[in-house]
Design a protein around this motif. Structure first.
Motif, PDB file in Angstrom:
ATOM      1  N   CYS A  65       0.849  -1.201   0.000  1.00 51.72           N
ATOM      2  CA  CYS A  65       0.000   0.000   0.000  1.00 51.72           C
ATOM      3  C   CYS A  65       0.879   1.244   0.000  1.00 51.72           C
ATOM      4  CB  CYS A  65      -0.908  -0.015   1.229  1.00 51.72           C
ATOM      5  SG  CYS A  65      -1.964   1.441   1.367  1.00 51.72           S
ATOM      6  N   HIS A  83       0.317   4.079   1.232  1.00 53.57           N
ATOM      7  CA  HIS A  83       0.229   4.922   2.420  1.00 53.57           C
ATOM      8  C   HIS A  83       1.372   4.572   3.375  1.00 53.57           C
ATOM      9  CE1 HIS A  83      -1.899   6.041   6.379  1.00 53.57           C
ATOM     10  NE2 HIS A  83      -1.308   7.105   5.894  1.00 53.57           N
ATOM     11  N   CYS A 119      -7.030  -1.824   1.559  1.00 57.87           N
ATOM     12  CA  CYS A 119      -5.953  -1.975   2.534  1.00 57.87           C
ATOM     13  C   CYS A 119      -6.564  -2.091   3.923  1.00 57.87           C
ATOM     14  CB  CYS A 119      -5.009  -0.786   2.460  1.00 57.87           C
ATOM     15  SG  CYS A 119      -3.668  -0.939   3.668  1.00 57.87           S
ATOM     16  N   HIS A 127      -5.665   1.366   7.000  1.00 55.42           N
ATOM     17  CA  HIS A 127      -6.344   2.668   7.170  1.00 55.42           C
ATOM     18  C   HIS A 127      -7.374   2.906   6.077  1.00 55.42           C
ATOM     19  CE1 HIS A 127      -2.075   2.872   8.479  1.00 55.42           C
ATOM     20  NE2 HIS A 127      -2.658   3.158   9.622  1.00 55.42           N
ATOM     21  N   SER A 174      -7.383   2.570   2.645  1.00 57.23           N
ATOM     22  CA  SER A 174      -7.185   3.002   1.253  1.00 57.23           C
ATOM     23  C   SER A 174      -7.809   1.979   0.316  1.00 57.23           C
ATOM     24  CB  SER A 174      -5.692   3.156   0.940  1.00 57.23           C
ATOM     25  OG  SER A 174      -5.172   4.271   1.626  1.00 57.23           O
TER      26      SER A 174
HETATM   27  S1  FES Z   1      -1.103   1.452   4.955  1.00 57.97           S
HETATM   28 FE1  FES Z   1      -2.731   1.167   3.583  1.00 57.97          FE
HETATM   29  S2  FES Z   1      -4.159   2.664   4.125  1.00 57.97           S
HETATM   30 FE2  FES Z   1      -2.511   3.022   5.480  1.00 57.97          FE
END
Ligand code: FES
Length: 199
Positions: free
Chosen positions: A115, A117, A135, A138, A140
């Motif tokens: 991911c 993020h 994901c 968080h 995503s």
């Molecule tokens: S690591 Fe994937 S949304 Fe934060």
């Protein structure tokens, strides 16, 4: 104290640095990150078959529509290295409404599972009402057609860090699927964990 190899040390230091730098990476799209991120060495890559978890090569005539499997690229033959998250890709056959019923390579996608993020592993959910990458960390969400995040924190990051690295695929006359040699730069296949510019 046991000696640490220089590569172990530099990788750990790099990961610490990443934690400190945070989203600063987003604002530096022109740095050749492929050289610094723990991406595989592109210089050694060749065209290889798409090998599914059951050991068979993926084929356009047998792989189910609206379905995904985890593939490893590039494979090294070393079990520990092959488990690295940076070698894991979601190999997806698109749902029918996104063109997945065509019996050719256009029905398939392969995106890095890291991911964009904070590097958790996302996966494709084929259920009705989902049909997207999600994901678990968080929230995503990724569009299976493009690899671009459309919800959650990854979708708020500036390009290229809102679009997943992608492998280019090819089907031969018998329908067997192959991965073309990847170039891990933001303007080509993208950089695992960093992103890809959409052309
Ligand atoms: S690591 Fe994937 S949304 Fe934060």
């Amino acid at each position: 104290m046991p000696e640490q190899s220089p590569s172990t040390l530099s990788r750990r230091d790099f990961l610490k640095l990443m934690g400190a730098a945070g989203t600063a990476l987003t604002f530096a799209p022109f740095v050749p990150w492929g050289k610094f991120m723990p991406n595989p060495d592109a210089a050694k890559l060749e065209k290889v078959p798409v090998i599914l978890p059951d050991g068979n090569q993926a084929n356009v005539n047998t792989f189910p529509v609206n379905h995904a499997e985890v593939i490893t690229y590039p494979q090294t033959g070393d079990r520990v290295l092959d488990e690295e998250a940076f070698r894991k890709w979601q190999f997806i056959r698109l749902p029918a409404e996104l063109g997945g019923e065509k019996n050719d390579v256009s029905s398939f996608r392969a995106y890095s599972m890291v991911c964009l993020h904070l590097w958790c592993l996302w996966k494709y959910w084929p259920q009705e009402g989902r049909k997207r990458g999600e994901c678990p960390c968080h929230g995503s969400m990724y569009n299976p057609l493009t690899g671009t995040a459309f919800a959650g924190p990854a979708s708020l990051q500036a390009p290229p860090s809102n679009t997943l690295a992608k492998l280019e695929l090819e089907a031969d006359a018998s329908g067997d699927l192959w991965i073309l040699p990847a170039k891990f730069s933001p303007n080509e296949n993208g950089v695992v964990g960093y992103g890809r510019f959409v052309k």
